[in-house]
Design a protein around this motif. Sequence first.
Motif, mmCIF file in Angstrom:
data_model
loop_
_atom_site.group_PDB
_atom_site.id
_atom_site.type_symbol
_atom_site.label_atom_id
_atom_site.label_comp_id
_atom_site.label_asym_id
_atom_site.label_seq_id
_atom_site.Cartn_x
_atom_site.Cartn_y
_atom_site.Cartn_z
ATOM 1 N N GLU A 50 -6.905 -2.794 -3.242
ATOM 2 C CA GLU A 50 -6.253 -3.821 -2.421
ATOM 3 C C GLU A 50 -5.011 -4.370 -3.120
ATOM 4 O OE1 GLU A 50 -9.719 -6.326 -1.807
ATOM 5 O OE2 GLU A 50 -9.787 -5.702 0.312
ATOM 6 N N GLN A 72 -2.155 -2.032 -2.738
ATOM 7 C CA GLN A 72 -1.583 -2.147 -1.396
ATOM 8 C C GLN A 72 -0.673 -3.369 -1.303
ATOM 9 O OE1 GLN A 72 -4.403 -1.484 1.981
ATOM 10 N NE2 GLN A 72 -5.858 -1.215 0.304
ATOM 11 N N ASP A 73 -1.066 -4.462 -1.957
ATOM 12 C CA ASP A 73 -0.261 -5.686 -1.925
ATOM 13 C C ASP A 73 1.121 -5.465 -2.549
ATOM 14 O OD1 ASP A 73 -2.330 -7.038 -0.694
ATOM 15 O OD2 ASP A 73 -3.037 -8.003 -2.549
ATOM 16 N N ARG A 128 2.884 -2.852 -2.177
ATOM 17 C CA ARG A 128 3.680 -2.095 -1.201
ATOM 18 C C ARG A 128 3.193 -2.448 0.207
ATOM 19 N NH1 ARG A 128 3.132 1.627 -5.602
ATOM 20 N NH2 ARG A 128 5.168 2.398 -6.240
ATOM 21 N N PRO A 129 3.472 -3.664 0.654
ATOM 22 C CA PRO A 129 2.898 -4.135 1.925
ATOM 23 C C PRO A 129 3.353 -3.366 3.158
ATOM 24 C CG PRO A 129 4.506 -5.699 1.092
ATOM 25 C CD PRO A 129 4.314 -4.665 0.024
ATOM 26 N N GLU A 183 1.890 2.542 4.900
ATOM 27 C CA GLU A 183 0.785 2.849 5.805
ATOM 28 C C GLU A 183 -0.434 3.230 4.966
ATOM 29 O OE1 GLU A 183 0.154 5.392 9.923
ATOM 30 O OE2 GLU A 183 1.959 5.702 8.721
ATOM 31 N N VAL A 184 -1.626 2.868 5.437
ATOM 32 C CA VAL A 184 -2.846 3.129 4.685
ATOM 33 C C VAL A 184 -3.758 4.033 5.499
ATOM 34 C CG1 VAL A 184 -4.887 2.105 3.609
ATOM 35 C CG2 VAL A 184 -2.685 0.909 3.500
ATOM 36 N N GLU A 242 -7.365 5.233 5.042
ATOM 37 C CA GLU A 242 -8.575 5.019 4.255
ATOM 38 C C GLU A 242 -9.732 5.813 4.837
ATOM 39 O OE1 GLU A 242 -11.468 1.308 3.051
ATOM 40 O OE2 GLU A 242 -9.339 0.910 3.344
ATOM 41 N N SER A 276 -14.906 0.014 3.583
ATOM 42 C CA SER A 276 -14.446 -1.052 2.692
ATOM 43 C C SER A 276 -15.616 -1.873 2.164
ATOM 44 C CB SER A 276 -13.452 -1.959 3.414
ATOM 45 O OG SER A 276 -14.071 -2.564 4.532
ATOM 46 N N TRP A 332 -7.453 6.429 -4.895
ATOM 47 C CA TRP A 332 -6.305 6.405 -4.000
ATOM 48 C C TRP A 332 -5.092 7.043 -4.648
ATOM 49 C CZ3 TRP A 332 -8.134 2.244 -6.666
ATOM 50 C CH2 TRP A 332 -7.244 1.566 -7.493
ATOM 51 N N TYR A 370 -0.752 6.954 -3.913
ATOM 52 C CA TYR A 370 0.400 6.496 -3.148
ATOM 53 C C TYR A 370 1.339 7.687 -3.011
ATOM 54 C CZ TYR A 370 4.697 4.187 -1.796
ATOM 55 O OH TYR A 370 5.840 3.835 -1.119
ATOM 56 N N PHE A 374 -0.439 5.167 1.519
ATOM 57 C CA PHE A 374 -1.597 5.277 0.634
ATOM 58 C C PHE A 374 -2.635 6.136 1.328
ATOM 59 C CE2 PHE A 374 -0.032 1.226 -1.047
ATOM 60 C CZ PHE A 374 -0.219 1.390 -2.406
#
Length: 139
Positions: free
Chosen positions: A77, A80-81, A83-84, A87-88, A90, A94, A101, A103, A110
């Motif tokens: 998480e 991800q923060d 690189r807001p 696109e993720v 997953e 969760s 992961w 990038y 991600f």
Amino acid sequence: MTETRGVLAPETESEVREQFEAVGPAAQTVTRELARELELSKEEYDEQVTGEVVGTARDALFASLLEVEVGDYEAFEAAQDERPEAEVFENGSSEVDRAAWVYVPFADAFVATTFQSEPDAAVATLRRIAFGRFYREAL
């Protein structure tokens, strides 16, 4: 805390192609040595070890060398923060404690696989997914 696994981390599609080409000779060597270990005759080798077989070995080798991060879900998480806008993609839930992961800079994305145990399996799965979704397209 995260652990980095792998050695290939291409930033651009051009670097993907360069690094993919660089693993070509290794894929040919691995294929040839496997055929030798299987004791294939020259005729069997010529018949069975096609360009497609060596290409599959190169795909697998490249994917298995992709650099990925492994850590707890909170570390994923946090990544991800940073690189807001990314696109993720997953895979998994969760609700588990850990994630692997990667990038993918040229796609600003991600790709992640979550897991509770068995990090080696999660990393292998992640690499196959990331290769199929992004890196193969760059080739």
